[in-house]
Scaffold this motif. Structure first.
Motif, PDB file in Angstrom:
ATOM      1  N   TYR A  78       0.853  -1.204   0.000  1.00 47.00           N
ATOM      2  CA  TYR A  78       0.000   0.000   0.000  1.00 47.00           C
ATOM      3  C   TYR A  78       0.884   1.247   0.000  1.00 47.00           C
ATOM      4  O   TYR A  78       1.048   1.898   1.037  1.00 47.00           O
ATOM      5  CB  TYR A  78      -0.930   0.007   1.212  1.00 47.00           C
ATOM      6  CG  TYR A  78      -1.796  -1.225   1.302  1.00 47.00           C
ATOM      7  CD1 TYR A  78      -2.862  -1.421   0.425  1.00 47.00           C
ATOM      8  CD2 TYR A  78      -1.539  -2.202   2.260  1.00 47.00           C
ATOM      9  CE1 TYR A  78      -3.647  -2.554   0.499  1.00 47.00           C
ATOM     10  CE2 TYR A  78      -2.320  -3.344   2.338  1.00 47.00           C
ATOM     11  CZ  TYR A  78      -3.367  -3.514   1.456  1.00 47.00           C
ATOM     12  OH  TYR A  78      -4.142  -4.633   1.526  1.00 47.00           O
ATOM     13  N   ASN A  82      -2.227   7.453   2.363  1.00 46.15           N
ATOM     14  CA  ASN A  82      -3.578   7.811   2.781  1.00 46.15           C
ATOM     15  C   ASN A  82      -4.614   6.731   2.517  1.00 46.15           C
ATOM     16  O   ASN A  82      -5.805   6.949   2.716  1.00 46.15           O
ATOM     17  CB  ASN A  82      -4.006   9.118   2.102  1.00 46.15           C
ATOM     18  CG  ASN A  82      -3.123  10.267   2.546  1.00 46.15           C
ATOM     19  OD1 ASN A  82      -2.883  10.452   3.729  1.00 46.15           O
ATOM     20  ND2 ASN A  82      -2.612  11.020   1.596  1.00 46.15           N
ATOM     21  N   THR A  83      -4.171   5.570   2.059  1.00 48.96           N
ATOM     22  CA  THR A  83      -5.095   4.458   1.839  1.00 48.96           C
ATOM     23  C   THR A  83      -5.670   4.047   3.195  1.00 48.96           C
ATOM     24  O   THR A  83      -4.936   3.859   4.158  1.00 48.96           O
ATOM     25  CB  THR A  83      -4.349   3.265   1.197  1.00 48.96           C
ATOM     26  OG1 THR A  83      -3.759   3.699  -0.009  1.00 48.96           O
ATOM     27  CG2 THR A  83      -5.276   2.102   0.940  1.00 48.96           C
ATOM     28  N   ARG A  84      -6.990   3.919   3.256  1.00 50.31           N
ATOM     29  CA  ARG A  84      -7.648   3.593   4.537  1.00 50.31           C
ATOM     30  C   ARG A  84      -7.111   2.303   5.128  1.00 50.31           C
ATOM     31  O   ARG A  84      -6.878   2.230   6.329  1.00 50.31           O
ATOM     32  CB  ARG A  84      -9.171   3.486   4.349  1.00 50.31           C
ATOM     33  CG  ARG A  84      -9.881   4.771   4.073  1.00 50.31           C
ATOM     34  CD  ARG A  84      -9.703   5.867   5.104  1.00 50.31           C
ATOM     35  NE  ARG A  84      -9.820   5.431   6.478  1.00 50.31           N
ATOM     36  CZ  ARG A  84      -9.377   6.121   7.532  1.00 50.31           C
ATOM     37  NH1 ARG A  84      -8.804   7.276   7.369  1.00 50.31           N
ATOM     38  NH2 ARG A  84      -9.506   5.664   8.748  1.00 50.31           N
ATOM     39  N   LEU A  87      -3.754   2.972   6.719  1.00 54.60           N
ATOM     40  CA  LEU A  87      -3.902   3.730   7.955  1.00 54.60           C
ATOM     41  C   LEU A  87      -4.427   2.847   9.089  1.00 54.60           C
ATOM     42  O   LEU A  87      -3.943   2.924  10.223  1.00 54.60           O
ATOM     43  CB  LEU A  87      -4.832   4.929   7.734  1.00 54.60           C
ATOM     44  CG  LEU A  87      -4.306   6.008   6.783  1.00 54.60           C
ATOM     45  CD1 LEU A  87      -5.401   7.004   6.445  1.00 54.60           C
ATOM     46  CD2 LEU A  87      -3.085   6.698   7.369  1.00 54.60           C
ATOM     47  N   ASN A  88      -5.400   1.989   8.785  1.00 56.74           N
ATOM     48  CA  ASN A  88      -5.945   1.080   9.801  1.00 56.74           C
ATOM     49  C   ASN A  88      -4.902   0.066  10.260  1.00 56.74           C
ATOM     50  O   ASN A  88      -4.784  -0.219  11.457  1.00 56.74           O
ATOM     51  CB  ASN A  88      -7.185   0.365   9.272  1.00 56.74           C
ATOM     52  CG  ASN A  88      -8.362   1.305   9.138  1.00 56.74           C
ATOM     53  OD1 ASN A  88      -8.434   2.346   9.785  1.00 56.74           O
ATOM     54  ND2 ASN A  88      -9.299   0.937   8.285  1.00 56.74           N
TER      55      ASN A  88
END
Length: 105
Positions: A78, A82-84, A87-88
């Motif tokens: 990734y 800023n890819t969700r 981030l998670n």
């Protein structure tokens, strides 16, 4: 003969199931911490399997006996910061690191 990617996926599934089992036991006092250990392990194994399937190297160039860590695998799979999902995953890694080196309050 089973290839390395398939072995990593089998181990990934086992680690994910163990994480769920720990999380779902209300009598375990440190279940969130235990869950974070197993879920991070599962993600690391899965991402390494994906890298292998893409034909990429999962070993450190300066130490070919060691595989890359979870943070490096996340960045390779990734690249968009800023890819969700990235981030998670980074939040779960933070939780695991806090649990490993201190306590989660």
């Amino acid at each position: 003969m089973e290839n390395l990617s398939d072995k990593l996926i089998k181990k990934c599934i086992e680690s994910f199931v163990m994480g769920l089992e720990v999380y779902n036991k209300p009598t375990i006092q440190y279940r969130i911490e235990g869950f974070s250990f197993f879920i991070c392990n599962a993600w690391e194994l899965m991402l390494k399997a994906e890298l292998l399937n893409r034909g990429e190297n999962i070993y450190y160039e300066d130490n070919p006996e060691r595989t890359i860590n979870l943070n490096n695998a996340i960045k390779l799979i990734y690249p968009d910061e800023n890819t969700r999902i990235r981030l998670n995953l980074e939040k779960i890694v933070d939780l695991r690191n806090i649990s490993t080196h201190f306590i989660k309050q």
